[in-house]
Design a protein around this motif. Structure first.
Motif, PDB file in Angstrom:
ATOM      1  N   LYS A 242     -20.291  -1.068  23.116  1.00  0.00           N
ATOM      2  CA  LYS A 242     -19.437  -1.856  24.005  1.00  0.00           C
ATOM      3  C   LYS A 242     -17.998  -1.875  23.519  1.00  0.00           C
ATOM      4  N   ARG A 245     -16.608   1.624  23.969  1.00  0.00           N
ATOM      5  CA  ARG A 245     -16.747   2.128  25.342  1.00  0.00           C
ATOM      6  C   ARG A 245     -17.386   3.515  25.359  1.00  0.00           C
ATOM      7  N   PRO A 343     -21.492   2.252  28.318  1.00  0.00           N
ATOM      8  CA  PRO A 343     -21.994   1.650  27.089  1.00  0.00           C
ATOM      9  C   PRO A 343     -23.480   1.296  27.174  1.00  0.00           C
TER      10      PRO A 343
END
Length: 348
Positions: A242, A245, A343
């Motif tokens: 996350k 990305r 992600p």
């Protein structure tokens, strides 16, 4: 392995990093918090769920600050102290920092535990800090219902060598420094199914300081580092995904495991935290056909004092593995790679 007259693990509802609040619940709790002060010197705060806060004090130095504490994962008080201290200091290493000193956090049911037992817990923490070359310079104690021990750990890092969990790059290889299965072993321990060599293997893993951290941080090809703790491998890798990305691909067969981890899972020894972890982030993890509930449990198993997870360029892999091996991490493994994409994690 010695045991006190009162079993430490029977005094707590959870143990080790399995005590962590589940990721989904934690997110809801923090969602209502107003943004705090964000000075430019704060190089790492809460934005990417990284391992420690980092505050720059001059061009060459930044302070690394973290805290970690939990209830007992084992019954031996000295081992409990050692594990808790190793776990807390790990977050400094995960940022590429060098530990400077620690403060002890102590909550004990003083009318239940013998003072000698409490003393052994604190001595375990002292012994680990001595091995890390740092003092315990103070702390705080309270009388609590459940035994709790941990540290505030303070370190230092050159901002140029700081390693966040959000700077992985597409094409990076993923390397894991320690074997998985600590939560599974702790569940087996509570059921008196963990014996001699099993216990020794768990203690060896959970008390091994992640000392390669500062050396890894000096390698230009190392882009991101975190440590695997209460949210399991999948949870902490998802934070990398996350923040960066990117998408991760993990080869399940390449994951290092404690010797009987799979056997214990198949016998039904697992923690409640594993299920809570999957409920929190399972929708972002895609399991290949043929991978069963055992694989899912091991991916979400809460690790106490787990290994460093490193994202590095392919041409740096040999150097990274060499550093781990030089520091005694015999099960270090290349477990996958980072790629472009939404992600999440693909387990094959």
């Amino acid at each position: 392995m010695s045991e006190p007259a009162v079993r430490l693990t029977q005094l707590s509802h959870g143990g080790g990093c399995g005590c962590k609040i589940a990721p989904a619940i934690l997110q809801k709790i923090l969602a209502g918090s107003a943004p705090g002060i964000l000075p430019p010197q704060l190089l790492v705060g809460t934005e990417t769920s990284d391992d420690a806060a980092v505050y720059q004090i001059n061009p060459q130095q930044a302070i690394v600050a973290t805290t970690d504490f939990f209830m007992p994962i084992v019954d031996d008080p000295h081992d409990f102290g050692r594990i808790a201290a190793t776990n807390a200091i790990s977050d400094v290493y995960a940022m590429g920092g060098t530990p400077l000193f620690a403060l002890a956090l102590v909550g004990m049911p003083v009318n239940v535990l013998p003072l000698e037992t409490i003393g052994k817990i604190l001595q375990g923490g002292e012994d680990v800090c001595r091995a890390a070359g740092i003092p315990i310079a103070g702390g705080h104690t309270i009388d609590s219902v459940e035994p709790i021990y941990g540290l505030v750990a303070i370190g230092i890092v050159n901002p140029a060598h700081l390693k966040r969990n959000a700077d992985a790059r597409a094409g990076d290889k993923l390397i894991l420094g320690k074997p998985l299965g600590v939560g599974v072993y702790s569940a087996a321990l509570k059921k008196d199914q963990l014996h001699g060599s099993d216990y020794d293997a768990m203690i060896a893993a959970t008390t091994q300081l992640n000392t390669p951290g500062p050396l890894l941080a000096c390698l230009d090809g190392v882009h991101a580092v975190t440590d695997v703790t209460g949210f399991g491998l999948a949870g902490h890798l998802l934070e990398v995904c996350k923040g960066s990305r990117l998408r991760a691909r993990v080869n399940f067969a390449d994951l290092p495991l404690l010797p009987r981890a799979r056997e214990f899972v198949e016998a039904g020894y697992l923690t409640g935290a594993s299920g809570r972890n999957w409920a929190s982030y399972g929708e972002a993890v895609r399991l290949a056909e043929g991978l069963d509930a055992t694989a899912r449990t091991l991916l979400t198993d809460p690790q106490t004092s787990g290994g460093l997870l490193v994202s590095c360029s392919p041409d740096t892999v040999t150097e990274v593995l060499s550093l781990f091996l030089q520091h005694g991490f015999s099960q270090v493994s290349v477990i996958g790679e980072m790629s472009e994409g939404e992600p999440g994690i693909d387990i094959r």
